[in-house]
Design a protein around this motif. Structure first.
Motif, PDB file in Angstrom:
ATOM      1  N   LEU A  22       0.830  -1.208   0.000  1.00  0.00           N
ATOM      2  CA  LEU A  22       0.000   0.000   0.000  1.00  0.00           C
ATOM      3  C   LEU A  22       0.864   1.257   0.000  1.00  0.00           C
ATOM      4  O   LEU A  22       0.492   2.274  -0.597  1.00  0.00           O
ATOM      5  N   LYS A  23       2.024   1.179   0.646  1.00  0.00           N
ATOM      6  CA  LYS A  23       2.944   2.321   0.674  1.00  0.00           C
ATOM      7  C   LYS A  23       3.481   2.619  -0.731  1.00  0.00           C
ATOM      8  O   LYS A  23       3.878   3.740  -1.036  1.00  0.00           O
ATOM      9  N   ASN A  24       3.465   1.587  -1.595  1.00  0.00           N
ATOM     10  CA  ASN A  24       3.985   1.736  -2.952  1.00  0.00           C
ATOM     11  C   ASN A  24       2.888   1.880  -4.002  1.00  0.00           C
ATOM     12  O   ASN A  24       3.151   1.706  -5.203  1.00  0.00           O
ATOM     13  N   ARG A  25       1.677   2.227  -3.581  1.00  0.00           N
ATOM     14  CA  ARG A  25       0.564   2.289  -4.530  1.00  0.00           C
ATOM     15  C   ARG A  25       0.834   3.201  -5.731  1.00  0.00           C
ATOM     16  O   ARG A  25       0.516   2.827  -6.868  1.00  0.00           O
ATOM     17  N   PRO A  26       1.418   4.385  -5.561  1.00  0.00           N
ATOM     18  CA  PRO A  26       1.649   5.248  -6.735  1.00  0.00           C
ATOM     19  C   PRO A  26       2.511   4.589  -7.810  1.00  0.00           C
ATOM     20  O   PRO A  26       2.159   4.614  -8.997  1.00  0.00           O
ATOM     21  N   ILE A  27       3.642   3.986  -7.402  1.00  0.00           N
ATOM     22  CA  ILE A  27       4.518   3.360  -8.389  1.00  0.00           C
ATOM     23  C   ILE A  27       3.865   2.120  -8.975  1.00  0.00           C
ATOM     24  O   ILE A  27       4.020   1.811 -10.167  1.00  0.00           O
ATOM     25  N   LEU A  28       3.101   1.382  -8.154  1.00  0.00           N
ATOM     26  CA  LEU A  28       2.420   0.185  -8.653  1.00  0.00           C
ATOM     27  C   LEU A  28       1.372   0.543  -9.701  1.00  0.00           C
ATOM     28  O   LEU A  28       1.246  -0.125 -10.740  1.00  0.00           O
ATOM     29  N   GLU A  29       0.632   1.604  -9.432  1.00  0.00           N
ATOM     30  CA  GLU A  29      -0.407   2.010 -10.381  1.00  0.00           C
ATOM     31  C   GLU A  29       0.198   2.437 -11.707  1.00  0.00           C
ATOM     32  O   GLU A  29      -0.410   2.241 -12.770  1.00  0.00           O
ATOM     33  N   GLN A  30       1.402   2.992 -11.666  1.00  0.00           N
ATOM     34  CA  GLN A  30       2.090   3.344 -12.918  1.00  0.00           C
ATOM     35  C   GLN A  30       2.381   2.107 -13.762  1.00  0.00           C
ATOM     36  O   GLN A  30       2.503   2.195 -14.989  1.00  0.00           O
ATOM     37  N   HIS A  31       2.475   0.946 -13.104  1.00  0.00           N
ATOM     38  CA  HIS A  31       2.750  -0.304 -13.799  1.00  0.00           C
ATOM     39  C   HIS A  31       1.486  -1.162 -13.961  1.00  0.00           C
ATOM     40  O   HIS A  31       1.567  -2.363 -14.213  1.00  0.00           O
ATOM     41  N   GLY A  32       0.322  -0.533 -13.790  1.00  0.00           N
ATOM     42  CA  GLY A  32      -0.929  -1.241 -14.013  1.00  0.00           C
ATOM     43  C   GLY A  32      -1.340  -2.177 -12.900  1.00  0.00           C
ATOM     44  O   GLY A  32      -2.114  -3.111 -13.123  1.00  0.00           O
ATOM     45  N   VAL A  33      -0.826  -1.933 -11.686  1.00  0.00           N
ATOM     46  CA  VAL A  33      -1.116  -2.808 -10.538  1.00  0.00           C
ATOM     47  C   VAL A  33      -1.967  -2.049  -9.526  1.00  0.00           C
ATOM     48  O   VAL A  33      -1.590  -0.962  -9.075  1.00  0.00           O
ATOM     49  N   ILE A  34      -3.100  -2.634  -9.159  1.00  0.00           N
ATOM     50  CA  ILE A  34      -3.981  -2.034  -8.162  1.00  0.00           C
ATOM     51  C   ILE A  34      -3.901  -2.838  -6.869  1.00  0.00           C
ATOM     52  O   ILE A  34      -4.016  -4.070  -6.880  1.00  0.00           O
ATOM     53  N   VAL A  35      -3.719  -2.136  -5.743  1.00  0.00           N
ATOM     54  CA  VAL A  35      -3.712  -2.772  -4.421  1.00  0.00           C
ATOM     55  C   VAL A  35      -4.868  -2.183  -3.619  1.00  0.00           C
ATOM     56  O   VAL A  35      -4.719  -1.146  -2.972  1.00  0.00           O
ATOM     57  N   PRO A  36      -6.033  -2.825  -3.656  1.00  0.00           N
ATOM     58  CA  PRO A  36      -7.174  -2.269  -2.920  1.00  0.00           C
ATOM     59  C   PRO A  36      -6.992  -2.425  -1.418  1.00  0.00           C
ATOM     60  O   PRO A  36      -6.339  -3.381  -0.962  1.00  0.00           O
ATOM     61  N   PRO A  37      -7.531  -1.516  -0.629  1.00  0.00           N
ATOM     62  CA  PRO A  37      -7.475  -1.678   0.833  1.00  0.00           C
ATOM     63  C   PRO A  37      -8.151  -2.981   1.240  1.00  0.00           C
ATOM     64  O   PRO A  37      -9.173  -3.359   0.659  1.00  0.00           O
ATOM     65  N   PRO A  38      -7.596  -3.714   2.203  1.00  0.00           N
ATOM     66  CA  PRO A  38      -8.189  -4.983   2.626  1.00  0.00           C
ATOM     67  C   PRO A  38      -9.658  -4.881   3.021  1.00  0.00           C
ATOM     68  O   PRO A  38     -10.411  -5.863   2.870  1.00  0.00           O
ATOM     69  N   SER A  39     -10.083  -3.725   3.501  1.00  0.00           N
ATOM     70  CA  SER A  39     -11.491  -3.560   3.901  1.00  0.00           C
ATOM     71  C   SER A  39     -12.451  -3.727   2.722  1.00  0.00           C
ATOM     72  O   SER A  39     -13.641  -3.968   2.918  1.00  0.00           O
ATOM     73  N   ARG A  40     -11.925  -3.617   1.499  1.00  0.00           N
ATOM     74  CA  ARG A  40     -12.773  -3.734   0.317  1.00  0.00           C
ATOM     75  C   ARG A  40     -13.135  -5.184   0.001  1.00  0.00           C
ATOM     76  O   ARG A  40     -14.077  -5.426  -0.773  1.00  0.00           O
ATOM     77  N   TYR A  41     -12.385  -6.155   0.559  1.00  0.00           N
ATOM     78  CA  TYR A  41     -12.660  -7.546   0.170  1.00  0.00           C
ATOM     79  C   TYR A  41     -12.713  -8.552   1.327  1.00  0.00           C
ATOM     80  O   TYR A  41     -13.202  -9.663   1.145  1.00  0.00           O
ATOM     81  N   ARG A  42     -12.258  -8.173   2.506  1.00  0.00           N
ATOM     82  CA  ARG A  42     -12.191  -9.172   3.576  1.00  0.00           C
ATOM     83  C   ARG A  42     -13.547  -9.552   4.162  1.00  0.00           C
ATOM     84  O   ARG A  42     -13.654 -10.567   4.854  1.00  0.00           O
ATOM     85  N   GLU A  43     -14.577  -8.776   3.897  1.00  0.00           N
ATOM     86  CA  GLU A  43     -15.931  -9.179   4.270  1.00  0.00           C
ATOM     87  C   GLU A  43     -16.667  -9.772   3.077  1.00  0.00           C
ATOM     88  O   GLU A  43     -17.424 -10.729   3.215  1.00  0.00           O
ATOM     89  N   VAL A  44     -16.413  -9.208   1.914  1.00  0.00           N
ATOM     90  CA  VAL A  44     -17.112  -9.651   0.707  1.00  0.00           C
ATOM     91  C   VAL A  44     -16.725 -11.072   0.313  1.00  0.00           C
ATOM     92  O   VAL A  44     -17.580 -11.920   0.029  1.00  0.00           O
ATOM     93  N   LEU A  45     -15.418 -11.377   0.286  1.00  0.00           N
ATOM     94  CA  LEU A  45     -14.961 -12.654  -0.232  1.00  0.00           C
ATOM     95  C   LEU A  45     -15.523 -13.863   0.520  1.00  0.00           C
ATOM     96  O   LEU A  45     -16.002 -14.811  -0.118  1.00  0.00           O
ATOM     97  N   PRO A  46     -15.465 -13.907   1.865  1.00  0.00           N
ATOM     98  CA  PRO A  46     -16.023 -15.073   2.549  1.00  0.00           C
ATOM     99  C   PRO A  46     -17.503 -15.299   2.232  1.00  0.00           C
ATOM    100  O   PRO A  46     -17.952 -16.451   2.113  1.00  0.00           O
ATOM    101  N   GLN A  47     -18.254 -14.222   2.088  1.00  0.00           N
ATOM    102  CA  GLN A  47     -19.671 -14.361   1.760  1.00  0.00           C
ATOM    103  C   GLN A  47     -19.863 -14.972   0.375  1.00  0.00           C
ATOM    104  O   GLN A  47     -20.675 -15.877   0.185  1.00  0.00           O
TER     105      GLN A  47
END
Length: 289
Positions: A22-47
């Protein structure tokens, strides 16, 4: 879109890995990599996993899940980390086997994203230190370990079970003990970055076991003598670690019923042999120190 998923194991710096990415999100996004915050999937995925136990999600259902996780589809790779995706820590020895739930839980996870290329990233750790840290309370050790035969614990069995459950998913494995030297490569591998792409936090684990003066000298040296490749970088890190290691930081006290030095030594030897077995499993890439 590739889905890169760090699935554990517990007690192998999972949360630190996510913070570093997450600390490297700007450089990752430049390379087409998205790192979503864990809160976006840690409840959704188990369901969603519970709803696709026996059938794969439709393309429409998969897209709905992705829309919940990321705000844009304009990327090449999504990186997620969730070490409880297999089980909560207290269920690590389900059925008296190391991560006994992995075979069916990860099949459910694969069913959530059946139309996307997927890869798993896994940290393994010497059972002699993994079990004492993963056990929530020495008083609950008997319940935690169950009837598990300590001498039969093999990470290679766990990884082979994943290969059986998800044969199309490549696996990258790293050893917890090697992370002071391999941390930057681990971060790049899960993000799919080239070896020499600059990232922040590659020395975070090393800093935990090295004297402060040594870290200061190391950072200065790397700034003035930039390594030309990963092998050269590792040699530099190893040389500084040998000279400035903080011995107190490596001390680990074990207070579990029935454990003694002989057991710790035996588990450690079995683990070293097991690492060789992991490196030979088809479809597995092992990050060497």
């Amino acid at each position: 879109m590739n889905i890169s998923f760090h699935i554990g194991a517990h007690c192998t710096y999972g949360s630190k890995l996510m913070r570093g990415l997450l600390k490297n999100r700007p450089i990752l996004e430049q390379h087409g990599v998205i790192v979503p915050p864990p809160s976006r999937y840690r409840e959704v995925l188990p369901q969603v996993m519970k709803r696709v136990k026996t059938s794969r999600a439709t393309p429409e259902a998969e897209q709905m899940v992705l829309d919940e996780i990321v705000d844009t589809q304009d990327c090449d790779r999504i990186v997620m980390s969730y070490e409880d995706v297999i089980c909560q820590p207290q269920a690590i020895f389900h059925g008296d086997r190391l991560y006994g739930k992995a075979e069916f839980k990860l099949k459910w996870l694969r069913n959530v994203f059946p139309h996307s290329p997927m890869e798993f990233h896994i940290g393994v750790r010497n059972p002699a230190t993994f079990i004492p840290e993963a056990c929530p309370d020495p008083k609950g050790y008997a319940s935690f370990i169950g009837q598990t035969d300590l001498d039969a614990i093999r990470w290679s069995d766990f990884i082979n079970a994943i290969r059986t459950a998800c044969p199309d998913v490549p696996i990258t494995v790293f050893a917890y003990e090697d992370t002071p030297l391999t941390w930057s490569q681990i971060m790049r591998e899960i993000a799919g970055l080239d070896p020499m792409v600059p990232i922040e936090g590659g020395l975070d684990i090393l800093a935990q076991i090295m004297q402060r003066e040594g870290m200061k000298r190391l950072r200065t040296y790397l700034h003035t003598h930039q390594p030309q490749n990963e092998i050269q970088r590792r040699r530099i890190l190893s040389a500084f670690l040998d000279k400035y290691v903080d011995e107190d930081a490596n001390e680990e006290e074990i207070d579990l019923p029935g454990w003694d030095d002989a057991l710790v030594d035996r588990l450690s030897e079995l683990y070293e042999d097991d690492l060789y077995e992991i490196d030979r499993i088809p479809g597995v890439s092992f990050i060497q120190p």
